[in-house]
Each structure stands twice: as structure tokens, then as C-alpha cells.
Motif scaffolding. Sequence first.
Motif, mmCIF file in Angstrom:
data_model
loop_
_atom_site.group_PDB
_atom_site.id
_atom_site.type_symbol
_atom_site.label_atom_id
_atom_site.label_comp_id
_atom_site.label_asym_id
_atom_site.label_seq_id
_atom_site.Cartn_x
_atom_site.Cartn_y
_atom_site.Cartn_z
ATOM 1 N N SER A 148 18.770 -27.708 0.075
ATOM 2 C CA SER A 148 17.438 -28.111 0.560
ATOM 3 C C SER A 148 16.813 -27.033 1.442
ATOM 4 N N LYS A 149 15.543 -26.837 1.298
ATOM 5 C CA LYS A 149 14.753 -25.895 2.100
ATOM 6 C C LYS A 149 13.558 -26.670 2.649
ATOM 7 N N THR A 150 13.068 -26.287 3.813
ATOM 8 C CA THR A 150 11.828 -26.927 4.270
ATOM 9 C C THR A 150 10.692 -25.931 4.145
ATOM 10 N N ASP A 151 9.507 -26.457 3.949
ATOM 11 C CA ASP A 151 8.328 -25.585 3.866
ATOM 12 C C ASP A 151 7.206 -26.218 4.677
ATOM 13 N N LYS A 152 6.065 -25.591 4.644
ATOM 14 C CA LYS A 152 4.916 -26.050 5.421
ATOM 15 C C LYS A 152 4.519 -27.483 5.073
ATOM 16 N N THR A 153 4.656 -27.842 3.807
ATOM 17 C CA THR A 153 4.312 -29.199 3.384
ATOM 18 C C THR A 153 5.234 -30.218 4.059
ATOM 19 N N ASP A 154 6.521 -29.904 4.106
ATOM 20 C CA ASP A 154 7.459 -30.800 4.806
ATOM 21 C C ASP A 154 7.014 -31.011 6.256
ATOM 22 N N VAL A 203 -2.207 -34.924 3.293
ATOM 23 C CA VAL A 203 -1.672 -33.568 3.118
ATOM 24 C C VAL A 203 -2.500 -32.843 2.062
ATOM 25 N N GLY A 204 -2.747 -33.551 0.963
ATOM 26 C CA GLY A 204 -3.553 -32.972 -0.125
ATOM 27 C C GLY A 204 -2.718 -32.143 -1.084
ATOM 28 N N GLY A 205 -3.093 -32.202 -2.390
ATOM 29 C CA GLY A 205 -2.414 -31.390 -3.411
ATOM 30 C C GLY A 205 -0.964 -31.730 -3.602
ATOM 31 N N ILE A 206 -0.633 -32.982 -3.383
ATOM 32 C CA ILE A 206 0.760 -33.420 -3.492
ATOM 33 C C ILE A 206 0.741 -34.895 -3.899
ATOM 34 N N SER A 207 1.650 -35.279 -4.818
ATOM 35 C CA SER A 207 1.635 -36.665 -5.307
ATOM 36 C C SER A 207 2.431 -37.570 -4.370
ATOM 37 N N GLU A 208 2.134 -38.881 -4.457
ATOM 38 C CA GLU A 208 2.846 -39.888 -3.675
ATOM 39 C C GLU A 208 4.341 -39.805 -3.968
ATOM 40 N N ARG A 209 4.687 -39.560 -5.238
ATOM 41 C CA ARG A 209 6.096 -39.510 -5.641
ATOM 42 C C ARG A 209 6.825 -38.346 -4.947
ATOM 43 N N VAL A 210 6.145 -37.226 -4.876
ATOM 44 C CA VAL A 210 6.744 -36.055 -4.220
ATOM 45 C C VAL A 210 6.949 -36.334 -2.723
ATOM 46 N N VAL A 211 5.944 -36.999 -2.107
ATOM 47 C CA VAL A 211 6.075 -37.359 -0.689
ATOM 48 C C VAL A 211 7.334 -38.205 -0.501
ATOM 49 N N ARG A 212 7.455 -39.222 -1.340
ATOM 50 C CA ARG A 212 8.641 -40.102 -1.238
ATOM 51 C C ARG A 212 9.936 -39.317 -1.382
ATOM 52 N N TYR A 213 9.927 -38.419 -2.375
ATOM 53 C CA TYR A 213 11.129 -37.630 -2.630
ATOM 54 C C TYR A 213 11.470 -36.737 -1.435
ATOM 55 N N ARG A 214 10.424 -36.066 -0.893
ATOM 56 C CA ARG A 214 10.665 -35.151 0.232
ATOM 57 C C ARG A 214 11.169 -35.899 1.474
ATOM 58 N N ILE A 215 10.551 -37.053 1.762
ATOM 59 C CA ILE A 215 11.014 -37.833 2.927
ATOM 60 C C ILE A 215 12.483 -38.198 2.728
ATOM 61 N N LYS A 216 12.778 -38.710 1.525
ATOM 62 C CA LYS A 216 14.147 -39.133 1.230
ATOM 63 C C LYS A 216 15.130 -37.970 1.425
ATOM 64 N N ARG A 217 14.759 -36.792 0.900
ATOM 65 C CA ARG A 217 15.615 -35.624 1.012
ATOM 66 C C ARG A 217 15.797 -35.213 2.485
ATOM 67 N N GLY A 221 19.577 -34.973 6.918
ATOM 68 C CA GLY A 221 19.704 -35.015 8.377
ATOM 69 C C GLY A 221 18.653 -34.193 9.101
ATOM 70 N N LEU A 222 17.632 -33.702 8.398
ATOM 71 C CA LEU A 222 16.581 -32.920 9.066
ATOM 72 C C LEU A 222 15.772 -33.831 9.986
ATOM 73 N N ILE A 223 15.506 -35.029 9.510
ATOM 74 C CA ILE A 223 14.782 -36.001 10.329
ATOM 75 C C ILE A 223 15.447 -37.365 10.186
ATOM 76 N N LYS A 224 15.034 -38.230 11.059
ATOM 77 C CA LYS A 224 15.468 -39.617 11.110
ATOM 78 C C LYS A 224 14.170 -40.370 11.350
ATOM 79 N N ILE A 225 13.988 -41.504 10.667
ATOM 80 C CA ILE A 225 12.790 -42.297 10.954
ATOM 81 C C ILE A 225 13.268 -43.577 11.610
#
Lengths: 163, 163, 163, 163, 163, 163, 163, 163
Positions: free
Chosen positions: F2-8, F30-44, F49-53
Motif C-alpha cells: 500500500s502507498k498513500t497519495d494526495k487523494t488519500d 474530492v472530485g475525479g474519483i468514484s464512490e467505489r474507489v473511496v470505499r476501497y481506499r478507506i478500507k485499505r 493501520g494508517l488510520i482508524k475511524i
Amino acid sequence: MSKTDKTDLQIVDLLMEDGRMPAAEIARRVGGISERVVRYRIKRMVSDGLIKISAIANPKKFGRSVIADVVIEVEAGKINEVAQNLAEYENISYVAFSIGENDVSIQVVARNTQEVYRFVTEVVGKIAGVRKTATSIVPEVLKDVYQWKIPESAIVAETEDSE
Amino acid sequence: MSKTDKTDLQIVDLLMEDGRMPAAEIARRVGGISERVVRYRIKRMVSDGLIKISAIANPKKFGRSVIADVVIEVEAGKINEVAQNLAEYENISYVAFSIGENDVSIQVVARNTQEVYRFVTEVVGKIAGVRKTATSIVPEVLKDVYQWKIPESAIVAETEDSE
Amino acid sequence: MSKTDKTDLQIVDLLMEDGRMPAAEIARRVGGISERVVRYRIKRMVSDGLIKISAIANPKKFGRSVIADVVIEVEAGKINEVAQNLAEYENISYVAFSIGENDVSIQVVARNTQEVYRFVTEVVGKIAGVRKTATSIVPEVLKDVYQWKIPESAIVAETEDSE
Amino acid sequence: MSKTDKTDLQIVDLLMEDGRMPAAEIARRVGGISERVVRYRIKRMVSDGLIKISAIANPKKFGRSVIADVVIEVEAGKINEVAQNLAEYENISYVAFSIGENDVSIQVVARNTQEVYRFVTEVVGKIAGVRKTATSIVPEVLKDVYQWKIPESAIVAETEDSE
Amino acid sequence: MSKTDKTDLQIVDLLMEDGRMPAAEIARRVGGISERVVRYRIKRMVSDGLIKISAIANPKKFGRSVIADVVIEVEAGKINEVAQNLAEYENISYVAFSIGENDVSIQVVARNTQEVYRFVTEVVGKIAGVRKTATSIVPEVLKDVYQWKIPESAIVAETEDSE
Amino acid sequence: MSKTDKTDLQIVDLLMEDGRMPAAEIARRVGGISERVVRYRIKRMVSDGLIKISAIANPKKFGRSVIADVVIEVEAGKINEVAQNLAEYENISYVAFSIGENDVSIQVVARNTQEVYRFVTEVVGKIAGVRKTATSIVPEVLKDVYQWKIPESAIVAETEDSE
Amino acid sequence: MSKTDKTDLQIVDLLMEDGRMPAAEIARRVGGISERVVRYRIKRMVSDGLIKISAIANPKKFGRSVIADVVIEVEAGKINEVAQNLAEYENISYVAFSIGENDVSIQVVARNTQEVYRFVTEVVGKIAGVRKTATSIVPEVLKDVYQWKIPESAIVAETEDSE
Amino acid sequence: MSKTDKTDLQIVDLLMEDGRMPAAEIARRVGGISERVVRYRIKRMVSDGLIKISAIANPKKFGRSVIADVVIEVEAGKINEVAQNLAEYENISYVAFSIGENDVSIQVVARNTQEVYRFVTEVVGKIAGVRKTATSIVPEVLKDVYQWKIPESAIVAETEDSE
């Protein structure tokens, strides 16, 4: 070159008892030594700086019933000047440098704790270069520096006075 | 009841210069006072405890070139005992109680810093009741307690020696 | 990329014993390794910065018998400058930064405690940016930093030198 | 009796640069001195204890990127024992006694701050006689003790190595 | 007026486990409560300020493996300004006032101990009004403030939020 | 890996605002990003362990209006045990180790200063292994640890999480 | 329920001047209020615990000319017991708990500094549970706690006496 | 000249119970003494300064539920001025000088810990001459200075009120 021996120590012990004890009495109490030799030895020890014979005033008998130790933090470069200045005060009986956090240690004699407080805050604290003071009252001195007795082991060491 | 006056102070000043100065010389230097009176006054001041005339040995001349101040924290109820014990050591030149965090202050004279360290850790630190010690090396004493001069303002106060 | 192994450690151990031990003797004492390889390995370890081979002067043999640790509080923004400045003094043998209350730690070597005191108060204390110093005399060093031996567990770790 | 002179200092300076510099090169760089004399002088300075020539390992290159200073308060009478004990640990690079409030100072080298913490609390803290520890992380050492250069003023002092 | 009860606590416990747990799942796990009520209760607790639901980033996963606590002494009258200023720094994760000797406490996250040192001395130490800083490295956090669970005894107390 | 980027980072910023913000809204903001990708990135990010909600309870809203920091000196060898023990208390919101003089730091939340005092002296002080405690009241927290924002400079650093 | 108003404050002010001032005089000096009302109001304020009317003895007039503040570190779990014990001593005039490093603060009144010292070391220091004491002499009290005047802003606050 | 005796002490004890107790009742409870004598003795003790009869307000009943002790380090030469200044504040209930490291001690009464903090940092800390403050919250006062009872041993000492 001057040397000390056991006889010198006996003489010093008697002079610590009474600094004005006549040479004749010292000669008699030491034994096997003439009054003239006692006089000569005392003179030599004094002139060589091994001992000093002096009156020591008791501050408590002159209304100075409170003694306080004060450690003083001084600005760099003002330490000698501050210490010389402090040594001039008639109610300061001791001034020494100290390796550690505080630069100068003094002993104050005063009529009461109010006088200690006023002297430390109004006089010592206002000397240029003094940054901070910490005072402790000394309720009793059990043994004072002028009561130090020359240990026998020191006799042979007398000529090596350089650290 | 004994009183001190300006003449007494002049006598004490001369005795601080030389504790064995002959009464005749003191009488001459003070002026307007007989040798007999000088002798009487010295005797009275000594017997009343106003002054003490004593030899004071110079540790540096006996190979003790390092002086250290040590503050000692002592278990409650062992303070008198510990202080009495410390006063017996020949390389301890000063023992006093202190109001504050530490219970007893001492001054140690030693040949070098290694001897200070060994004495503090191996001897002082092992006395029953000693909890903690803090040592500072004293590189120079500028004015020592036996050099305290009776201030003129103290003459009238001489009879009120109780705090 | 350079790696260290058990043989390197054996070589370093011998060089800690005697930094000028001939490669031939090292080869013989380690065993199963040629003089040429010893020379090559030493060269590599030095050029990679794993070790340094150096003369280490003993201050006590040059009249510097007193060592003191001094912790120095420095004004923000002057720390690098002050530390660089201190590193230039010939009687300062150690300069390091320290996380905590004090900014810079130094070690001073001196002829005696008076010289330590004078150097700390008259030289260190007057450097622009120095706010406060605290000095402790070090009576004896039991193990010095150049005596650190590479632990065997460190061999594999050698390539991960970034914190 | 051995004496040091300016030539000795020049030799030591070159050996601080490279402890294995060949005697021939030293002779050439110092000038007016034979290779044999260089060898003789180095041998004499080492055998007289003026210098030591040694490999010095760099902990950072062996995965020990964190250095910590730890001051340790020790129970009276256990100080020597504790210090000897500490000197045995492979991740302790320095052990010294200290006059003041703390009895023993050490330097720890470790992989990271967690290891420092675990070592200080789980190992050092459990040594019998250790009462308290205080740790500071050392982010950078600017000048290390083995980098101390013999000052020219020390040449004449070389024979007076007793304090 | 909002009140909390045992059901609210159960919801909060589940949201501490996973802040994005669907209301349906919460309703199921709590039992005897509809998804709509769960949504309503969460909304109410958030809008009343009883809880906050938030992502919490883990500094260690972003290369900030060293945490340090820094206590900062600030000039009187600059405390609010200094604290506001500090709160802006991205590598400061905590800013609080503290009753005692130090005015402001912060937590710093950094890549290594060198970065902590540089940040504290070069940035924090230079903020106008900062007088002194004291830093301790935090090798491990066992329980963090966002892990505080509402004690059952607090349910009834919820309406008395003024000290 | 896993890598983080500006979108993350943008996603995390929005989740710090509202941890339950629907993926659809995040995608839109955020823009230019699908709901599915958001879900995937949060999950990842959560599973790596990068974040905790998480829900974060506000102690002040539950009658705990006083916060106190307590530093605890612990007997060597009992530190882990004591820290684990402290972490269990419902009115302790923070437990961390600390390099320096004190072994464990905690944060206490209480109804008033009397309760802080009673808890520290009657509960914390009686835990086996606790030697000493020092408490400071925290009148206000300006920025709390869960408010730390990932700095942009940290994106690339994300894979090097070992010190 | 009792409320205080400006008239109550005027009455209290007069009673601070002279606690035995007759109700008739108070009524006259306040104005627009009968003697009976004054009596009723005093009675109510005393019975509600708003004020206490009391003789306050001046220790200095009874030979207790030295006041000292002593902070006492107490073993966990013995604090209440120690504090109750201390409150019984006739030369202790104040006993309070304190949040911070020391557990109990007391004020001692004594004849002189020697008596303070002896009482603190021989009596206080020997109470079971007392670990350490720190004493400061108080040369002068400028404003004493019983001289606190009710601020006008406090009148409305009178019913909210819970923290 | 006024003297105190056992009867005076009995009167003072009753007046500590109730400062407005009628002279008739005091006479009856002491026994063997007329109301007129009681009146005379109270008047004499008050005019001689042995006691003061006063209303003492209870800060907790006026919304001041938090008490804090603050020790203040003051610039030399500003101590009297600062202390006089502090004595004027209506939320400062105690102002005293202190021999030691801190110059002035005060007690603050406040609505809550936030108010203590704000008052100390924004008001006390800004008074010209104040260098540093250290605050401890006082959770409970067990015995207050106005509760000091005259010890029987003090009766004879009453005429020696000078230290």
C-alpha cells in the motif's frame, strides 16, 4: 625548608585550646622542649602560613542569633567582582566559590529571620550581576571550620601543598 | 554583667591580626588604656564567650588542597546521631544543621577530588541514617567564618543574645 | 556493498589492543586469512567509516588530571554556533547535543579544580548565547567511549545505519 | 625519564589522522627526523601511557543509531560494584563516577529509543544497588573524547601527572 | 434536553470499534432498537458534542516513528499567542495549558530524535515568548486519549458539564 | 504494497471532519474519483493501520470537567505491569512510557480537583511498584492528538515506518 | 434558601473590623436596616456557613515569633492519617492537601528557628508515613486568609457552592 | 503591663467557638469570674493585639470552590512593591514572604481551575517584577491558620514577643 612533626601538632592542639597560652606552659605540657623552641616553632608555623592565631568573635553574643547559608547564581564574567563586593559586608561571614550550578556561597549573620530576608532580597539581590539567590537558615553549627585539627597523616604531606 | 564597648572592639581587631599580640602592645596601639586593663578585658571577653582565641590550621599547607561542601539528607530521628558521628572525622572541618530539604551540611578537606569522592561514597554514604548526599567542590574561599568582624552596631546589642 | 563478518570483528578486536599491529601478526592470530586480506579488510572498514584507527592522548599524562562534565543551557537559535565554538577549545574534549533541559554537554580537562572553575565561569559562561552552566567533577572514568566493542549481534545489522 | 616535545606532538597529530601511518611517512611529514626515531618515540609514548593507538568502532555503522546518557543514583557502598557490573555490558560505551548528586554516569548505544528505554528500565534499573536513573537522548556528538589534542602548553607539564 | 443512557453507551462502544459501522449493524448488535433510532441517537450525540466521529491518523505509518513530550515555559502574557502559534505546526499533535511551573505542554511527532532536537531548538525555542523547553522521548503509548471509554457512572452526570 | 497519495490525504481530511461522511459525498468533494474507489481506499487505509475511524467521547460532557497529567516514578522491573494496570482504569485516558526521570505518564479525567487528588493518592499511589507521583491540572487542551493531520511531506515516507 | 446581598456584605465588612460590634451600631452604620434584621442576618450567615465569627490569636504575642511553611511527602495510603495526626499538634496552625509533588502542606509556629528545626526533624519527620519534608521560614505575612473579603461579584454566585 | 493567664485562654477558646458569645455566658461557662471582668479582659486582649475578633468568610459558599497556592519568584528590589500589589486583589486571600528560592507566596481563591490558570498567567504573571510562578491546587484545607489555639505553655511567654 620548614617541616612539621608531632611536636608541632601538640603545640597547635594547645593553641587551639587557648591561643594565648604562654610558651612556658606549652613547653611544660608538651614536655622535653624548651620555652624558646616553642616560641620559635610557633613563629615559624605562623610565618610559613601553616597556622594563624586569631580572635574569633561569636556572633550570637553580639545579637546576631540567626545564621543563614545563601547560594548565589551570578552572571558569567561578574563572579569575581560580585564575590569581592560581598566580602565587604560586615554581616557576611563567609564567601566562597562553588563548582556546580551556583557560583558563590555566602554565610549571613543577622538579628532575626526578617533581617536575613531583607538583607538577601534588598542588598544581595540588588548587586549587579546577581541573578538568583537561595537561602537556608542554619539552626546550629556543631563543628566550625576553625576547629579542624591537623590529622597525623598530614605531617609528612606538609611540603606538597600544590594540588 | 559584662558589656562591650568600642575599646573592646579595638582589642578584638588587634587580636584578629595576631592572637598572641602582647597586652602591652595592644595597650599602646589602642591608647589611653593600661596593659592590666587589656588583660582583664581579654580575659572577660573570653570567659563570657564573646570571643575565643585559637590557632587555626590551614588545610592546604597540610596537603589537603581540595575543599568540598556536602549536603546530606538524613532519616528522621537519626539527625543528631549522624551529625555527632560526622563531627568526629578528621577530614570533616564543618558540620551544621540546615532548615530546608537537607538535614546536615558538612565541609570535607581532602588531598584530591578522588579522595573526596571515595570519602563521600564509601564513608559518609554508609553511615546508618544517611539517605542521600550532594557534593560541590569549593575552588576558593574568599572570606572565612573566623574573619567575621564585630560590627559597631552590635556593641549595644551584646546583652540580648537570645533569639 | 560492504558487509562485516566475524573475521572483521576479530581484526577490530586486535586493533583495539594495538592499532599498529602488523597485518602479518593479525593474519597469524586470526588464522586462515592472508596478510593481504587483512590489509584489504582494514582499508575497507576504515574507508566505509566502520572504524577509525587513531592515537588517543591521555590527558592525565599531560598534567590535565581533573576531568569535569559541564551541561550548558543555550539560547534558542544559538545552539549550533555555541557548540561549534566550544569544540574549538583545546581543553574541551567532548561536545554533544542533549535532548532534555540542557542544550549542550561538554567535557573539560584541566590541571586542577580551580582551572575548571575559572574556565567554566570566565570562558564558557561568557560565550554569547550561554545562559547557564552546571559542572560535575569526574573523579574516574572506568570505561571510555573508544573502548566500545562491536557486539556480535551487530554484524548483520551493519547495512541498516540510518535511524 | 620520558619527556615530550614538539616533535612528539607532531607525531601524535599524524597518528590521530591515521593510526597506521607508516613511520617512514611520519618521518617525511615531520621532517628532520629518521624513521627509526619515529618508531622509537611512538613505542616510548605508548609504553609510558602518554598515548594509546587503537581502532575505534562507529556504533552508527553497526545499527546502533541512538546514543543516550544515563545518570544513575546508587546505594552507598555499592558504587564500585555497580560500576564494574555496568562496564561489562556490550551496549554501554562509557562508565564514569561523578561528584554531585548522581553516583555513576553511563553512555548507552542502542538501535532505537525503545531499546534505550527497555535497557535502562529492565536491565540497568534492576541491578542491585541502583536507586534511580535519568536518561537523555544525545542526538549528535560534535567532538568525541578521543579527538582531544594535546595542547602545546602541556608539553612541559608532562612529568607532573599527579593531581 | 439531551440525556444519555445505557443504549447510547453501547452505540458509542461500537463506534469506537468502527466509526463507520452501518446503523443497521449497530441496531442488530445492540438489540431492541431500530436503525432509525440509532441514526437519530448518533446525530444527537454528535450535535450535542458528547462524541465526535473522526479518522485518526497513525503517525508511525507516515514515517513519524518518534514521539516527544515537550513542556514549555512561556513569558507571562504571551501564553495564548504562543499556544495558538504552536497548534499550527503539522508535526505538533497536542497543545495544552498546564497549571504548575510550565505554561504549555506539546507533543511532537518526528522522523527521528535528531529531528525532534532540531525542531525543539530551532523552531519552538525561537518562537517569541518561549523561555525554556524540556523534552522527553516517549518510547511507547499504551492507551491514547481517544480510547477513553465513557464510564457507566457518567451517564447520569451528563447534564452537569460545568465545573 | 500500500502507498498513500494526495487523494488519500484528502479523504482522511474529510473523515477527520466527519468520520461517517458517506463515500458518495467524499467522492464528490474530492472530485475525479468514484464512490467505489473511496470505499476501497478507506478500507485499505484502515486495514493497513494508517488510520482508524472511531467515536471519541468528550469527558467534559460526561461530568468529567477536570483533566490532570500525572507523571509516575515506578520501581525498576515493575514498569510494564504498572502501566498495564493503569490502562485498565476508566478514569485514566492516556498511559505512556517516558524516557527521563519518570517512568510512566498518565492523563486522568475527573469530576473535580478533589477527585483527582483522591484518585492519585488513594488509587495510583497504592499500586505496587509506584514510588512517587507528580500531578498537574490541565485547564485547557487546545489541540488533541487525534487532531494531528498527516503532513504532505509524509506521503512518500509512508513505507519506512521503522525507526 | 438563603441568599446574600449587598447589605450582607456591608455587615460582614463591619464584623471583619470588629467581630463583637453591637447589632445596633451595625444597623446604624449600614443604615436603613433595623437592629433585629442585623441580628437575624448574622445568625443566618453563620448557620448557613457563609461566615464564622471567631477570636484569632496572634502567635507573635505568645512568644511564637517564627512561622515556617513545611511541605511533606507522604507514603501513598497514609495521607489522610498523617494529615489528621498533624492537625492535632498545637504548634501547627495550618494543614492542607496539595496537588503536585508533595502531599501535605503545614504551617508551624515556633519560638525560634531552632525550635522549628527540632519540631520538623524530631516530631514531623518521625510520624509513620512521612517520607520527606522541606521547610521555608516565613519572615512576614502581609495578608492572612481570614482577611479575605467577599468580592461583590460573588453575591450572585452564593448558591452555587459545588465545584 | 498586660499578662495572660489560664482564664484568658478559656475566654479565647469560647470566643473561637463563637466570637459573639455574650460576656454573661462566657462568665458563666468559665466560672468564678464576673461579666464585667470578661468584658475588660476581652477588651484588653484585643487592644494589646493578643487576639482579634473577626468575621471570616468561607470562599466555597461564595462560588470560589478552588483554592491554589502560588509561589512567585520576584526581581530583587521589587519584592515589597509586588507583594503590596498582590495584597490588593480580591481573589488573593494570602500574601507572605518566604525565605528560600521563591520570594512571595500567595493563595488564590477562584471559581474553577481555568480561572486559577487565567489569573496566574494573565494577571500575576504580568505584574512588573514577577519572574516566574509555580501553582499547586489545594483540594482540601484540614486546619486553617485562624484555628490555631494558644498552647498553655505560651501563657508565661506572652511578654517576650520580640524574636
